[in-house]
Design a protein around this motif. Sequence first.
Motif, mmCIF file in Angstrom:
data_model
loop_
_atom_site.group_PDB
_atom_site.id
_atom_site.type_symbol
_atom_site.label_atom_id
_atom_site.label_comp_id
_atom_site.label_asym_id
_atom_site.label_seq_id
_atom_site.Cartn_x
_atom_site.Cartn_y
_atom_site.Cartn_z
ATOM 1 N N PHE A 150 64.773 39.027 75.502
ATOM 2 C CA PHE A 150 64.198 40.344 76.262
ATOM 3 C C PHE A 150 62.785 40.409 76.589
ATOM 4 C CE2 PHE A 150 67.395 40.968 72.790
ATOM 5 C CZ PHE A 150 68.636 41.612 73.772
ATOM 6 N N GLU A 151 62.557 41.010 77.678
ATOM 7 C CA GLU A 151 61.302 41.499 78.267
ATOM 8 C C GLU A 151 60.810 42.765 78.215
ATOM 9 O OE1 GLU A 151 60.725 39.926 82.143
ATOM 10 O OE2 GLU A 151 61.432 37.983 81.838
ATOM 11 N N LYS B 57 57.496 47.346 66.717
ATOM 12 C CA LYS B 57 58.813 46.456 66.199
ATOM 13 C C LYS B 57 59.860 47.544 66.095
ATOM 14 C CE LYS B 57 58.431 46.022 61.637
ATOM 15 N NZ LYS B 57 58.271 45.499 60.390
ATOM 16 N N ILE B 58 59.644 48.569 65.789
ATOM 17 C CA ILE B 58 60.799 49.759 65.459
ATOM 18 C C ILE B 58 61.279 49.983 67.015
ATOM 19 C CG2 ILE B 58 61.318 52.129 65.086
ATOM 20 C CD1 ILE B 58 59.630 51.853 62.475
ATOM 21 N N LYS B 59 60.360 50.122 68.006
ATOM 22 C CA LYS B 59 60.534 50.665 69.437
ATOM 23 C C LYS B 59 61.367 49.462 69.873
ATOM 24 C CE LYS B 59 58.295 50.936 74.067
ATOM 25 N NZ LYS B 59 56.986 50.768 74.494
ATOM 26 N N PHE B 60 61.240 47.879 69.846
ATOM 27 C CA PHE B 60 61.976 46.928 70.194
ATOM 28 C C PHE B 60 63.156 46.901 69.772
ATOM 29 C CE2 PHE B 60 57.812 44.153 71.390
ATOM 30 C CZ PHE B 60 57.544 45.000 72.474
ATOM 31 N N SER C 135 69.177 47.341 70.426
ATOM 32 C CA SER C 135 70.347 48.053 69.908
ATOM 33 C C SER C 135 70.814 48.670 71.050
ATOM 34 C CB SER C 135 70.223 48.774 68.516
ATOM 35 O OG SER C 135 69.658 47.984 67.634
ATOM 36 N N ALA C 136 70.156 49.417 71.853
ATOM 37 C CA ALA C 136 70.773 50.121 73.109
ATOM 38 C C ALA C 136 71.254 49.444 73.957
ATOM 39 C CB ALA C 136 69.830 51.300 73.690
ATOM 40 N N ALA D 151 69.775 46.124 60.731
ATOM 41 C CA ALA D 151 70.285 47.314 59.965
ATOM 42 C C ALA D 151 69.060 48.019 59.452
ATOM 43 C CB ALA D 151 70.719 46.542 58.601
ATOM 44 N N ASP D 152 67.704 47.611 59.313
ATOM 45 C CA ASP D 152 66.681 48.461 58.837
ATOM 46 C C ASP D 152 65.622 47.740 59.785
ATOM 47 O OD1 ASP D 152 64.645 49.735 57.881
ATOM 48 O OD2 ASP D 152 64.965 49.224 55.816
ATOM 49 N N PRO D 153 65.364 48.419 60.883
ATOM 50 C CA PRO D 153 64.154 47.793 61.849
ATOM 51 C C PRO D 153 62.774 47.850 61.018
ATOM 52 C CG PRO D 153 65.652 49.556 62.750
ATOM 53 C CD PRO D 153 66.009 49.700 61.743
#
Length: 84
Positions: free
Chosen positions: A17-18, A31-34, A39-40, A48-50
Amino acid sequence: MSKIYLDVQAPGIARSFEFAADSVMSVGKVKIKFAEQISAVEGREVFADPSRVLFCSRGLEGLLQDFEILGDVGVVSGDTIILL
């Protein structure tokens, strides 16, 4: 604050992904944003656990810690990030 454009690889689903991130964001937030965005796009929960995902920089040859700031550790546009 400047934008950093990154190639993000997710080997667990064999996709790349970019993404863009702000140079002043912490690795943990990015990391959580990506993980949420991947997932979207995939239409399912990929990680499972970002918060437990490993954030690896190919250019820096190693793992980055959640508290580190992207720009401070040398992450620049065009770098490849691997999420494990």
